[in-house]
Design an enzyme around this catalytic site. Structure first.
Site, PDB file in Angstrom:
ATOM      1  N   ILE A 157      44.786  51.984  10.781  1.00 14.57           N
ATOM      2  CA  ILE A 157      45.294  53.319  11.120  1.00 14.57           C
ATOM      3  C   ILE A 157      44.289  54.073  11.980  1.00 14.57           C
ATOM      4  O   ILE A 157      43.108  54.172  11.640  1.00 14.57           O
ATOM      5  CB  ILE A 157      45.582  54.116   9.833  1.00 14.57           C
ATOM      6  CG1 ILE A 157      46.595  53.360   8.959  1.00 14.57           C
ATOM      7  CG2 ILE A 157      46.106  55.511  10.169  1.00 14.57           C
ATOM      8  CD1 ILE A 157      46.742  53.927   7.572  1.00 14.57           C
ATOM      9  N   GLY A 187      35.777  55.206  14.027  1.00 11.41           N
ATOM     10  CA  GLY A 187      36.161  55.873  12.792  1.00 11.41           C
ATOM     11  C   GLY A 187      37.645  55.881  12.510  1.00 11.41           C
ATOM     12  O   GLY A 187      38.431  56.247  13.358  1.00 11.41           O
ATOM     13  N   SER A 188      38.051  55.478  11.324  1.00 14.39           N
ATOM     14  CA  SER A 188      39.469  55.475  10.994  1.00 14.39           C
ATOM     15  C   SER A 188      39.686  55.104   9.536  1.00 14.39           C
ATOM     16  O   SER A 188      38.900  55.464   8.683  1.00 14.39           O
ATOM     17  CB  SER A 188      40.220  54.519  11.919  1.00 14.39           C
ATOM     18  OG  SER A 188      41.599  54.767  11.822  1.00 14.39           O
ATOM     19  N   ARG A 189      40.749  54.330   9.304  1.00 16.24           N
ATOM     20  CA  ARG A 189      41.161  54.042   7.936  1.00 16.24           C
ATOM     21  C   ARG A 189      41.968  52.745   7.906  1.00 16.24           C
ATOM     22  O   ARG A 189      42.664  52.407   8.867  1.00 16.24           O
ATOM     23  CB  ARG A 189      42.003  55.212   7.444  1.00 16.24           C
ATOM     24  CG  ARG A 189      42.856  54.979   6.225  1.00 16.24           C
ATOM     25  CD  ARG A 189      43.515  56.281   5.850  1.00 16.24           C
ATOM     26  NE  ARG A 189      44.545  56.121   4.835  1.00 16.24           N
ATOM     27  CZ  ARG A 189      45.036  57.111   4.122  1.00 16.24           C
ATOM     28  NH1 ARG A 189      44.606  58.342   4.313  1.00 16.24           N
ATOM     29  NH2 ARG A 189      45.973  56.899   3.219  1.00 16.24           N
TER      30      ARG A 189
END
Length: 218
Positions: A157, A187-189
């Site tokens: 994501i 940066g994320s998920r």
């Protein structure tokens, strides 16, 4: 430690910018204010080193275990909850979400060995990665890996900073646990969507390592 191939272009561009800024300042302005020149040099050097570190691949002993679901990424566990998956399973599932800060290693890895049975890219928003709706509304790439009767959905994501998701898998491909499945820049998920009743081996706010930490047991 090695540098991931996804970083070659970004590091090359960053190095050129670093060189240009410092060359221009020291050539044209250093005589008037040499102290500022050194401040600019060390500040831009720090940014370049941070950029290089973002694409690092540390040497690790990866976890290979048929009964384990390993972490697909480095980061912190921010969600452990039951949901209704509307994308693939269409029923209740267990969601475990891992937030990746810009300081984390950003290689994504296969949580288990098996066959890729689903692979879909979704356009979307760029909400902050910890936003509750980021799993369903943000840009994302979803993959389902099947091993016997077990199917695991992995969502890469995008977040407010991450604007490029890379996924290397294809439907019909056989994959091995802890091998690379993709990369997310800046940066994320990553979400894991597991069968309800799966034994969870992590807690909220726990830090995990991609390909090493055991997230759940099947």
């Amino acid at each position: 430690m090695t540098i991931h191939r996804e970083g070659y272009k970004s590091i090359a561009i960053g190095s050129l910018i670093f060189g240009a800024i410092n060359f221009l300042y020291f050539y044209f302005f250093s005589a008037d204010c040499p102290l500022l020149g050194w401040i600019i040099f060390f500040a831009t050097l720090g940014l370049l080193l941070f950029l290089i570190s973002f694409f690092r691949i540390p040497n690790r002993k990866l976890t290979i275990n048929e009964s384990s679901i390993v972490s697909p990424c480095d980061g912190k566990v921010v969600v452990i909850e039951e949901i209704v998956d509307e994308e693939y399973f269409k029923d209740k599932r267990l969601q475990i979400s891992i937030f990746m800060s810009p300081a984390n290693v950003h290689v994504n890895r296969n949580p288990l060995s098996g066959d890729v049975v689903y692979n879909q890219y979704h356009k979307g928003k760029y909400l902050v990665a910890w936003h509750p709706k980021s799993s369903t509304e943000n840009e994302r790439h979803s993959v389902v890996i099947r091993k016997g009767d077990t199917q695991v959905l992995v969502k890469q994501i995008a977040g407010a900073l991450a604007k490029r998701i890379v996924n290397y898998l294809q439907v019909g491909q056989k994959v091995n646990q802890a091998e690379e499945m993709g990369f997310i820049k800046f940066g994320s998920r990553v979400d894991l969507i597991l069968p309800v009743g799966t034994k969870v081996n992590v807690e909220l706010n726990q830090k995990v390592q991609g390909g090493v930490s055991v997230i759940a047991t099947i």
